[in-house]
Design an enzyme around this catalytic site. Sequence first.
Site, short mmCIF file in Angstrom:
data_model
loop_
_atom_site.label_atom_id
_atom_site.label_comp_id
_atom_site.label_asym_id
_atom_site.label_seq_id
_atom_site.Cartn_x
_atom_site.Cartn_y
_atom_site.Cartn_z
N ASP A 118 26.81 59.93 39.14
CA ASP A 118 26.81 58.54 38.69
C ASP A 118 26.03 57.70 39.71
O ASP A 118 25.84 58.10 40.85
CB ASP A 118 28.24 58.00 38.56
CG ASP A 118 28.24 56.59 37.97
OD1 ASP A 118 27.54 56.36 36.96
OD2 ASP A 118 28.90 55.70 38.53
N SER A 119 25.64 56.52 39.27
CA SER A 119 24.93 55.61 40.17
C SER A 119 25.85 55.10 41.27
O SER A 119 25.39 54.62 42.30
CB SER A 119 24.37 54.44 39.37
OG SER A 119 25.41 53.82 38.64
N CYS A 152 26.81 58.47 34.13
CA CYS A 152 26.13 57.19 34.01
C CYS A 152 25.39 57.09 32.68
O CYS A 152 24.53 57.92 32.37
CB CYS A 152 25.14 57.09 35.18
SG CYS A 152 24.25 55.54 35.24
N GLU A 182 33.36 46.46 40.18
CA GLU A 182 33.17 46.92 41.58
C GLU A 182 34.05 46.11 42.53
O GLU A 182 34.51 46.62 43.54
CB GLU A 182 31.71 46.76 42.01
CG GLU A 182 30.75 47.69 41.30
CD GLU A 182 30.61 49.05 41.97
OE1 GLU A 182 30.82 49.14 43.17
OE2 GLU A 182 30.31 50.02 41.26
N CYS A 218 29.05 52.05 29.37
CA CYS A 218 28.83 51.94 30.82
C CYS A 218 30.06 52.50 31.51
O CYS A 218 31.20 52.21 31.08
CB CYS A 218 28.62 50.47 31.19
SG CYS A 218 28.58 50.18 32.95
N HIS A 245 31.65 51.73 34.03
CA HIS A 245 32.62 50.78 34.59
C HIS A 245 33.57 50.18 33.56
O HIS A 245 34.64 49.70 33.90
CB HIS A 245 31.88 49.63 35.28
CG HIS A 245 31.19 50.02 36.54
ND1 HIS A 245 30.24 51.00 36.60
CD2 HIS A 245 31.34 49.55 37.81
CE1 HIS A 245 29.82 51.12 37.84
NE2 HIS A 245 30.47 50.25 38.60
N1 DGL Z 1 26.79 53.73 35.88
C1 DGL Z 1 26.05 52.72 35.15
C2 DGL Z 1 26.13 53.01 33.64
O1 DGL Z 1 27.01 53.68 33.16
C3 DGL Z 1 26.60 51.34 35.42
C4 DGL Z 1 26.33 50.84 36.83
C5 DGL Z 1 24.86 50.71 37.16
O2 DGL Z 1 24.18 49.80 36.63
O3 DGL Z 1 24.39 51.54 37.90
O4 DGL Z 1 25.24 52.58 32.92
#
Ligand code: DGL
Length: 245
Positions: free
Chosen positions: A7-8, A70, A150, A180, A182
């Site tokens: 993940d990012s 992600c 976050e 997403c 989050h």
């Molecule tokens: N993990 C990213 C997503 O699911 C969200 C956070 C980001 O923008 O990196 O799209």
Amino acid sequence: MKIGIFDSGAGGLSVVKSLLEHNLFDEIIYYGDTARVPYGTKDKNTIIRYSLEALEFFNNFDIDLLITACNTVSAYALEEMNTQSNYPVLGVINAGVLAVENSHLAKDDSILIIATRATITSKRYEHELEALGYNNIIALQTGLFVPLVEEGVFDGEILEATMRHYFSSIKEPKAIILGCTHFPMIKEALHNYFDNKPLLIHSGEAIVEYLETRYRLKEREQKAELKIFASDNVAGLRKIADAWL
Ligand code: DGL
């Protein structure tokens, strides 16, 4: 079976949570690119470059499968990642679409997709759903939810105001795709906002369903071992993991 989750940043832990609840793997290696989060505000080429660099991290482990938790990476980098790795790389968008297909939704039921700017711009969810005949889709960039999550803001005034900002002109949808990593963290708030009615499609639950149906994976008796890595502030990520998991 040993898998990698990429993940990012920290959000992919929402997918790890679902995988741990269903216990489909022996070992999970999590890598969050916390040094460069968010990806959702970046351009396609940058997202692909970062995602290919993450593969180099996973080369240190002998994984059988990589899941990109992600949505932004799933929207742009899956093809390139698959050509450059010797294990399959799965994304969460196909899984989310399968979850819609397996739901009770009719083709003309309204589906709201909420995701980062990059994911919405890619139109991946929309194209896949339209190809299946769903014809009442609204796609909305809701990037402000990412920093709120976050910051640990899962309810309260700021979140309410942000939801009003994004949704005031949206008619209550039949389903919301939480496009997403989050957004599962604020699913109660989203559900409340829309009077607890819409079906919420969650990437973590969707990928479990996808793995069970497409890969015929079964629950194991042994609990999976989880190892967490990050490109920056590992202690911070582990703290979030302790709270979320
Ligand atoms: N993990 C990213 C997503 O699911 C969200 C956070 C980001 O923008 O990196 O799209």
